[in-house]
Design an enzyme around this catalytic site. Structure first.
Site, PDB file in Angstrom:
ATOM      1  N   ARG A 150       0.862  -1.177   0.000  1.00 17.48           N
ATOM      2  CA  ARG A 150       0.000   0.000   0.000  1.00 17.48           C
ATOM      3  C   ARG A 150       0.901   1.231   0.000  1.00 17.48           C
ATOM      4  O   ARG A 150       2.058   1.169   0.432  1.00 17.48           O
ATOM      5  CB  ARG A 150      -0.897   0.023   1.239  1.00 17.48           C
ATOM      6  CG  ARG A 150      -1.835  -1.175   1.366  1.00 17.48           C
ATOM      7  CD  ARG A 150      -2.671  -1.056   2.630  1.00 17.48           C
ATOM      8  NE  ARG A 150      -3.621  -2.169   2.770  1.00 17.48           N
ATOM      9  CZ  ARG A 150      -3.406  -3.259   3.473  1.00 17.48           C
ATOM     10  NH1 ARG A 150      -2.244  -3.400   4.130  1.00 17.48           N
ATOM     11  NH2 ARG A 150      -4.305  -4.214   3.558  1.00 17.48           N
ATOM     12  N   LYS A 174      -2.289  -2.273   8.045  1.00 15.46           N
ATOM     13  CA  LYS A 174      -3.455  -1.748   8.753  1.00 15.46           C
ATOM     14  C   LYS A 174      -3.592  -2.414  10.115  1.00 15.46           C
ATOM     15  O   LYS A 174      -3.339  -3.604  10.261  1.00 15.46           O
ATOM     16  CB  LYS A 174      -4.727  -1.970   7.926  1.00 15.46           C
ATOM     17  CG  LYS A 174      -4.777  -1.123   6.661  1.00 15.46           C
ATOM     18  CD  LYS A 174      -6.085  -1.302   5.936  1.00 15.46           C
ATOM     19  CE  LYS A 174      -6.164  -0.405   4.710  1.00 15.46           C
ATOM     20  NZ  LYS A 174      -7.440  -0.553   3.988  1.00 15.46           N
ATOM     21  N   HIS A 246      -2.484   2.370  -6.111  1.00 15.49           N
ATOM     22  CA  HIS A 246      -3.109   1.099  -5.754  1.00 15.49           C
ATOM     23  C   HIS A 246      -3.203   0.158  -6.955  1.00 15.49           C
ATOM     24  O   HIS A 246      -3.315  -1.058  -6.786  1.00 15.49           O
ATOM     25  CB  HIS A 246      -4.502   1.356  -5.176  1.00 15.49           C
ATOM     26  CG  HIS A 246      -4.802   0.550  -3.951  1.00 15.49           C
ATOM     27  ND1 HIS A 246      -4.133   0.723  -2.751  1.00 15.49           N
ATOM     28  CD2 HIS A 246      -5.683  -0.450  -3.727  1.00 15.49           C
ATOM     29  CE1 HIS A 246      -4.607  -0.122  -1.851  1.00 15.49           C
ATOM     30  NE2 HIS A 246      -5.535  -0.846  -2.417  1.00 15.49           N
ATOM     31  N   ARG A 249      -0.541  -2.334  -6.888  1.00 13.39           N
ATOM     32  CA  ARG A 249      -0.870  -3.407  -5.945  1.00 13.39           C
ATOM     33  C   ARG A 249      -1.818  -4.411  -6.605  1.00 13.39           C
ATOM     34  O   ARG A 249      -1.639  -5.627  -6.473  1.00 13.39           O
ATOM     35  CB  ARG A 249      -1.506  -2.788  -4.706  1.00 13.39           C
ATOM     36  CG  ARG A 249      -1.906  -3.762  -3.604  1.00 13.39           C
ATOM     37  CD  ARG A 249      -2.292  -2.948  -2.372  1.00 13.39           C
ATOM     38  NE  ARG A 249      -3.094  -3.678  -1.406  1.00 13.39           N
ATOM     39  CZ  ARG A 249      -2.625  -4.415  -0.424  1.00 13.39           C
ATOM     40  NH1 ARG A 249      -1.309  -4.560  -0.289  1.00 13.39           N
ATOM     41  NH2 ARG A 249      -3.427  -5.017   0.439  1.00 13.39           N
ATOM     42  N   HIS A 272      -4.347  -9.074   3.633  1.00  4.47           N
ATOM     43  CA  HIS A 272      -5.801  -9.095   3.768  1.00  4.47           C
ATOM     44  C   HIS A 272      -6.191 -10.006   4.937  1.00  4.47           C
ATOM     45  O   HIS A 272      -5.743 -11.142   5.010  1.00  4.47           O
ATOM     46  CB  HIS A 272      -6.463  -9.630   2.493  1.00  4.47           C
ATOM     47  CG  HIS A 272      -6.404  -8.675   1.347  1.00  4.47           C
ATOM     48  ND1 HIS A 272      -6.575  -9.057   0.032  1.00  4.47           N
ATOM     49  CD2 HIS A 272      -6.215  -7.322   1.309  1.00  4.47           C
ATOM     50  CE1 HIS A 272      -6.471  -7.997  -0.756  1.00  4.47           C
ATOM     51  NE2 HIS A 272      -6.250  -6.946  -0.005  1.00  4.47           N
ATOM     52  N   TYR A 281      -9.642 -10.799  -7.170  1.00  2.00           N
ATOM     53  CA  TYR A 281      -8.698 -11.048  -8.256  1.00  2.00           C
ATOM     54  C   TYR A 281      -9.049 -12.304  -9.043  1.00  2.00           C
ATOM     55  O   TYR A 281      -8.629 -12.455 -10.184  1.00  2.00           O
ATOM     56  CB  TYR A 281      -7.272 -11.126  -7.690  1.00  2.00           C
ATOM     57  CG  TYR A 281      -6.868  -9.835  -7.025  1.00  2.00           C
ATOM     58  CD1 TYR A 281      -6.637  -8.679  -7.775  1.00  2.00           C
ATOM     59  CD2 TYR A 281      -6.776  -9.743  -5.646  1.00  2.00           C
ATOM     60  CE1 TYR A 281      -6.310  -7.483  -7.168  1.00  2.00           C
ATOM     61  CE2 TYR A 281      -6.444  -8.550  -5.023  1.00  2.00           C
ATOM     62  CZ  TYR A 281      -6.219  -7.430  -5.790  1.00  2.00           C
ATOM     63  OH  TYR A 281      -5.905  -6.242  -5.183  1.00  2.00           O
TER      64      TYR A 281
END
Length: 300
Positions: A150, A174, A246, A249, A272, A281
């Site tokens: 990110r 995160k 992004h 990514r 994730h 994806y």
């Protein structure tokens, strides 16, 4: 406080999601109405947003303003996006909209670059430039694509986070969750050149800044600066897409999947927490396979 959260959300949609101005304006317009209603109820704290409060708001818009179901559904989508963002940023503990019926969100097909477009983008900055800032830019682009970082993760990387022996990065994502991400040899070589020849030039004399990437004044880069740099590189490369960081990514994940990588491995590398987030994806890959079938199968 809620209006401040809205400013962060607007910046997220614009800079990280790369949505166009009209789309962002539509979401924020709906959310300003919702926030005005919350404040009128004496609830100016995102942590006090509840399912009942949202339902009361929608009922008020229907009864008092005569809004039809399609308009209410659009407002609910905006609120769900906002609440999901607040939860992802740990501003609220739980998303109160998870149990509310509405169209499934964030299940879009993410745009990504072809391998050729990635090569053109990276080639904008020489692999070994004598200009310190150009070498830094190349190193940032290489890491965004090579490791699927990110923007905020790349901006806050420290020199000590790079392990040249193990060919990995220690990434703080995160929720302060730390993960180990592999780095390819090409990116490592460019990064090694940057650290040896370019970063000392950028670092202000006597500076003890631990961050990996620095501005020409020796300051830590922010994600807005990286966003602009990626946009400028795309223009210079002649890529006719609305590029945002992004997307590198997305390209990282999509290219791994198309070359046979396991979905759970990709999930781990992207950081994730939920496999369903990574599954977007698979839709990209399925579309690619369908396209190939239609193009080459005699009875397609």
């Amino acid at each position: 406080m809620l209006y401040r959260n809205l400013e962060f959300f607007e910046a997220f949609l614009t800079l990280e999601r790369g949505l166009n101005r009209n789309t962002v304006s539509a979401y924020t317009s709906d959310l300003r109405i919702f926030i005005e209603y919350c404040c009128g109820c004496g609830m100016n704290d995102a942590r006090r947003i509840s399912r009942d409060l949202i339902l009361d708001f929608l009922g008020d818009r229907q009864d008092r303003c005569g809004e039809v179901s399609t308009t209410l559904a659009r407002k609910l989508i905006s609120i769900k996006l906002f609440c999901r963002f607040l939860a992802q940023e740990n501003i609220i503990e739980e998303d109160p909209t998870l149990i509310m019926d509405s169209p499934r969100l964030w299940k879009y097909l993410p745009e990504f670059l072809s391998t050729g477009e990635v090569d053109r983008l990276l080639a904008v900055y020489p692999a070994r430039s004598k200009e310190a800032h150009l070498q830094r830019n190349r190193a940032i682009l290489e890491l965004l694509y090579a490791s699927g970082l990110r923007v905020s993760e790349a901006a806050h990387l420290k020199i000590s986070d790079v392990d040249f022996i193990e060919s990995t990065l220690r990434v703080c994502g995160k929720g302060s969750k730390v993960r180990i991400v592999p780095v390819g040899n090409t990116a490592l070589k460019i990064l090694e050149w940057y650290l040896k020849n370019s970063r000392p030039v950028l670092a202000v004399e006597g500076s003890r800044t631990a961050e990996l990437f620095l501005s020409v004044r020796g300051k830590v880069l922010n994600r807005e600066w990286i966003w602009r740099m990626v946009k400028d590189a795309a223009i210079a490369a002649g890529i006719n897409k609305e590029i945002y960081p992004h997307m590198l990514r997305h390209s990282f994940a999509s290219h791994l999947l198309s070359n046979g990588a396991d979905l759970r491995v990709i999930q781990e590398m992207l950081g994730h927490s939920d496999l369903r987030t990574t599954e977007i994806y698979t839709h990209v890959e399925n579309d690619r396979l369908i396209g190939i079938h239609k193009q080459f199968h005699p009875r397609a």
